[in-house]
Design a protein around this motif. Sequence first.
Motif, PDB file in Angstrom:
ATOM      1  N   HIS A  33       0.798  -1.227   0.000  1.00 39.28           N
ATOM      2  CA  HIS A  33       0.000   0.000   0.000  1.00 39.28           C
ATOM      3  C   HIS A  33       0.833   1.281   0.000  1.00 39.28           C
ATOM      4  CE1 HIS A  33      -3.855  -2.060   0.541  1.00 39.28           C
ATOM      5  NE2 HIS A  33      -3.214  -2.880   1.361  1.00 39.28           N
ATOM      6  N   LYS A  34       2.111   1.200   0.401  1.00 39.24           N
ATOM      7  CA  LYS A  34       2.931   2.410   0.465  1.00 39.24           C
ATOM      8  C   LYS A  34       4.212   2.314  -0.353  1.00 39.24           C
ATOM      9  CE  LYS A  34       1.234   3.480   5.121  1.00 39.24           C
ATOM     10  NZ  LYS A  34       1.617   3.781   6.528  1.00 39.24           N
ATOM     11  N   GLY A  35       4.470   1.147  -0.921  1.00 39.71           N
ATOM     12  CA  GLY A  35       5.665   0.975  -1.739  1.00 39.71           C
ATOM     13  C   GLY A  35       6.964   0.995  -0.956  1.00 39.71           C
ATOM     14  N   ILE A  36       6.918   0.710   0.341  1.00 36.17           N
ATOM     15  CA  ILE A  36       8.127   0.713   1.184  1.00 36.17           C
ATOM     16  C   ILE A  36       8.869  -0.604   1.021  1.00 36.17           C
ATOM     17  CG2 ILE A  36       9.005   0.812   3.553  1.00 36.17           C
ATOM     18  CD1 ILE A  36       6.678   2.654   4.233  1.00 36.17           C
ATOM     19  N   THR A  37      10.115  -0.523   0.584  1.00 30.10           N
ATOM     20  CA  THR A  37      10.915  -1.732   0.344  1.00 30.10           C
ATOM     21  C   THR A  37      12.108  -1.851   1.295  1.00 30.10           C
ATOM     22  OG1 THR A  37      12.181  -0.560  -1.355  1.00 30.10           O
ATOM     23  CG2 THR A  37      10.266  -1.843  -2.086  1.00 30.10           C
ATOM     24  N   ARG A  38      12.402  -0.791   2.048  1.00 31.25           N
ATOM     25  CA  ARG A  38      13.455  -0.855   3.063  1.00 31.25           C
ATOM     26  C   ARG A  38      12.846  -0.481   4.410  1.00 31.25           C
ATOM     27  NH1 ARG A  38      18.574   2.515   1.652  1.00 31.25           N
ATOM     28  NH2 ARG A  38      19.189   1.514   3.600  1.00 31.25           N
ATOM     29  N   PRO A  39      12.018  -1.366   4.954  1.00 28.11           N
ATOM     30  CA  PRO A  39      11.218  -1.016   6.126  1.00 28.11           C
ATOM     31  C   PRO A  39      12.016  -0.944   7.416  1.00 28.11           C
ATOM     32  CG  PRO A  39      10.909  -3.321   5.597  1.00 28.11           C
ATOM     33  CD  PRO A  39      11.751  -2.746   4.497  1.00 28.11           C
ATOM     34  N   ASN A  40      11.535  -0.101   8.317  1.00 28.59           N
ATOM     35  CA  ASN A  40      12.051  -0.099   9.673  1.00 28.59           C
ATOM     36  C   ASN A  40      10.885   0.040  10.637  1.00 28.59           C
ATOM     37  OD1 ASN A  40      11.655   2.785  10.700  1.00 28.59           O
ATOM     38  ND2 ASN A  40      12.857   3.196   8.839  1.00 28.59           N
ATOM     39  N   ILE A  41      11.110  -0.361  11.871  1.00 29.46           N
ATOM     40  CA  ILE A  41      10.135  -0.160  12.938  1.00 29.46           C
ATOM     41  C   ILE A  41      10.820   0.621  14.046  1.00 29.46           C
ATOM     42  CG2 ILE A  41       8.886  -2.274  12.363  1.00 29.46           C
ATOM     43  CD1 ILE A  41      10.110  -3.578  14.839  1.00 29.46           C
ATOM     44  N   VAL A  42      10.045   1.405  14.776  1.00 28.79           N
ATOM     45  CA  VAL A  42      10.580   2.205  15.887  1.00 28.79           C
ATOM     46  C   VAL A  42      10.062   1.612  17.188  1.00 28.79           C
ATOM     47  CG1 VAL A  42      10.714   4.490  16.927  1.00 28.79           C
ATOM     48  CG2 VAL A  42      10.681   4.256  14.437  1.00 28.79           C
ATOM     49  N   VAL A  43      10.994   1.267  18.075  1.00 33.59           N
ATOM     50  CA  VAL A  43      10.647   0.576  19.312  1.00 33.59           C
ATOM     51  C   VAL A  43      11.427   1.163  20.479  1.00 33.59           C
ATOM     52  CG1 VAL A  43      10.314  -1.551  17.971  1.00 33.59           C
ATOM     53  CG2 VAL A  43      12.465  -1.193  19.181  1.00 33.59           C
ATOM     54  N   ILE A  69      13.827  -6.414   8.409  1.00 32.62           N
ATOM     55  CA  ILE A  69      13.258  -5.150   8.873  1.00 32.62           C
ATOM     56  C   ILE A  69      14.246  -4.536   9.862  1.00 32.62           C
ATOM     57  CG2 ILE A  69      11.358  -4.058  10.116  1.00 32.62           C
ATOM     58  CD1 ILE A  69       9.591  -6.431   9.247  1.00 32.62           C
ATOM     59  N   HIS A  70      14.642  -3.305   9.623  1.00 29.23           N
ATOM     60  CA  HIS A  70      15.565  -2.649  10.554  1.00 29.23           C
ATOM     61  C   HIS A  70      14.806  -2.189  11.799  1.00 29.23           C
ATOM     62  CE1 HIS A  70      18.940  -0.518  12.129  1.00 29.23           C
ATOM     63  NE2 HIS A  70      18.307   0.649  12.108  1.00 29.23           N
ATOM     64  N   VAL A  71      15.357  -2.503  12.953  1.00 33.25           N
ATOM     65  CA  VAL A  71      14.740  -2.139  14.229  1.00 33.25           C
ATOM     66  C   VAL A  71      15.463  -0.919  14.795  1.00 33.25           C
ATOM     67  CG1 VAL A  71      14.147  -2.912  16.548  1.00 33.25           C
ATOM     68  CG2 VAL A  71      14.101  -4.539  14.640  1.00 33.25           C
ATOM     69  N   ARG A  72      14.750   0.190  14.888  1.00 36.92           N
ATOM     70  CA  ARG A  72      15.323   1.425  15.401  1.00 36.92           C
ATOM     71  C   ARG A  72      14.939   1.566  16.878  1.00 36.92           C
ATOM     72  NH1 ARG A  72      14.797   6.214  11.074  1.00 36.92           N
ATOM     73  NH2 ARG A  72      16.932   6.523  11.787  1.00 36.92           N
ATOM     74  N   SER A  73      15.909   1.340  17.753  1.00 34.90           N
ATOM     75  CA  SER A  73      15.651   1.334  19.197  1.00 34.90           C
ATOM     76  C   SER A  73      15.849   2.720  19.790  1.00 34.90           C
ATOM     77  CB  SER A  73      16.579   0.342  19.893  1.00 34.90           C
ATOM     78  OG  SER A  73      16.348  -0.970  19.412  1.00 34.90           O
ATOM     79  N   VAL A  74      14.932   3.109  20.649  1.00 38.76           N
ATOM     80  CA  VAL A  74      14.927   4.445  21.244  1.00 38.76           C
ATOM     81  C   VAL A  74      15.135   4.335  22.757  1.00 38.76           C
ATOM     82  CG1 VAL A  74      13.566   6.543  21.591  1.00 38.76           C
ATOM     83  CG2 VAL A  74      13.387   5.272  19.429  1.00 38.76           C
ATOM     84  N   ASP A  75      15.928   5.238  23.296  1.00 41.14           N
ATOM     85  CA  ASP A  75      16.216   5.232  24.733  1.00 41.14           C
ATOM     86  C   ASP A  75      14.959   5.464  25.566  1.00 41.14           C
ATOM     87  OD1 ASP A  75      18.940   4.819  24.429  1.00 41.14           O
ATOM     88  OD2 ASP A  75      19.389   6.955  24.303  1.00 41.14           O
ATOM     89  N   VAL A  76      15.017   4.972  26.798  1.00 37.49           N
ATOM     90  CA  VAL A  76      13.936   5.231  27.748  1.00 37.49           C
ATOM     91  C   VAL A  76      14.362   6.340  28.707  1.00 37.49           C
ATOM     92  CG1 VAL A  76      13.017   2.896  27.619  1.00 37.49           C
ATOM     93  CG2 VAL A  76      14.761   3.428  29.335  1.00 37.49           C
ATOM     94  N   ASP A  77      13.389   6.977  29.311  1.00 39.62           N
ATOM     95  CA  ASP A  77      13.655   8.003  30.306  1.00 39.62           C
ATOM     96  C   ASP A  77      14.335   7.349  31.519  1.00 39.62           C
ATOM     97  OD1 ASP A  77      12.748   9.493  32.914  1.00 39.62           O
ATOM     98  OD2 ASP A  77      12.494  10.949  31.298  1.00 39.62           O
ATOM     99  N   PRO A  78      15.460   7.894  31.998  1.00 38.19           N
ATOM    100  CA  PRO A  78      16.197   7.251  33.097  1.00 38.19           C
ATOM    101  C   PRO A  78      15.487   7.284  34.437  1.00 38.19           C
ATOM    102  CG  PRO A  78      17.160   9.390  32.560  1.00 38.19           C
ATOM    103  CD  PRO A  78      16.139   9.099  31.503  1.00 38.19           C
TER     104      PRO A  78
END
Length: 545
Positions: free
Chosen positions: A216-226, A243-252
């Motif tokens: 539906h979006k033509g995305i061929t190099r997908p990533n997810i944000v977690v 699928i590339h997993v983009r990891s985000v820091d948590v509040d300390p």
Amino acid sequence: MRPFSGSDCLKPVTEGINRAFGAKEPWQVATITATTVLGGVWLWTVICQDENLYIRGKRQFFKFAKKIPAVRRQVETELAKAKNDFETEIKKSNAHLTYSETLPEKGLSKEEILRLVDEHLKTGHYNWRDGRVSGAVYGYKPDLVELVTEVYGKASYTNPLHADLFPGVCKMEAEVVRMACNLFHGNSASCGTMTTGGTESIVMAMKAYRDYAREHKGITRPNIVVPKTVHAAFDKGGQYFNIHVRSVDVDPETYEVDIKKFKRAINRNTILLVGSAPNFPYGTIDDIEAIAALGVKYDIPVHVDACLGSFVVALVRNAGYKLRPFDFEVKGVTSISADTHKYGFAPKGSSVILYSDKKYKDHQFTVTTDWPGGVYGSPTVNGSRAGGIIAACWATMMSFGYDGYLEATKRIVDTARYIERGVRDIDGIFIFGKPATSVIALGSNVFDIFRLSDSLCKLGWNLNALQFPSGIHLCVTDMHTQPGVADKFIADVRSCTAEIMKDPGQPVVGKMALYGMAQSIPDRSVIGEVTRLFLHSMYYTPSQK
């Protein structure tokens, strides 16, 4: 608007270079433009990989360093020691058992088989029935075990792949999914499937959203944000489905994902946003409403991982505890994973993946139309599936009923809060964030927290070790609600901590020292190699070299 990808930057660059080189003839312009474009594409590819330059550079450095003979010999020596340690532990655990490496010439009798099964089930170092283990076994009632054993026996040879042969099993699965959808405030459009566990539920969602975004979006190099605290199954899904997993820091302070950083991680290739309810390490719940708002703003699906929370997180507000909305009642939440074999108390091997709409579930399915064996379709990873597990899960849910699950939720969360209050009063340790349901994570700024884990282990407790930063946690289950268990845990933590505080600077020794050492090794690929050796050791038999 989505963050700018930068793909439009080549035109002004080429125009500037043409002017700088004084290109006037068409062939000169074309040559310089082509060279610039190719160079720009190469540079853009290098800079705009999913991983940043620092991470890729560090990986390459250690990769080449390990090719140095002296370094490689040292690494191989340490790996050989680890392999021997793992296999020695396996041999020790199973020393009283005889290995069967070939089929018996004649089949064993029922009595012999049952005796051998009992012997195998007696191995292990912890008595989980006494509530000394974090998580693992979430409930154990002999009458329920008797029920699901009988139900599984009746349905053990059924397979919902053959819907025409076993339509009743398919109906049971549909009812499990519908009951779970209702617990998580799904409407009539909500749907889903059963899976074999939380990992399969998660990777099935990733597969569905990858295929949905591609179509539906033509995305061929997908990533997810977690969030960084999200379950490791998302990394597994990333490896499986590219699928590339983009990891985000948590509040300390809160140990919930930092929403500002989370927003910055989104780009035009993002196919999924993820939050935990709760996360495994600390038991905190991410701000699902904020994540879902980003999903709505950028038209990106949002998955809530409630595998650990299961039916407890679904019912905790009904049990009288405050909790921010996190499920299908939040606009933008498009899927939820939840393990029925955790706080649904069903036998191991059952979970559900739920969707807000059929359009996502469609892309979870695998369909092959041109196979000589006929048109083939399956809803999950497996083709053939164990109808016995489906029936046993259905039977468990029908046995508990809503009231039974609500009472269990009250027992478990009441016990978790009681333990939390008791532990917070102990000098020398702290609790990470604010536990939302049943997980209580402990740390220390005074001594190595793994010393406490080691001391509790010697008293028969089995807790989960955490890293980055160091910590340990107790996942409270129905086993811990037995009389005296919570008080015993608090008393043991208090006494062990008091003893450690007499000499807080002393380093941890023994097996628990490995956890601290593992965090200090910058080359994570070495830790990966050690982990693979451990996994290999689980399949040890004496004849293997």
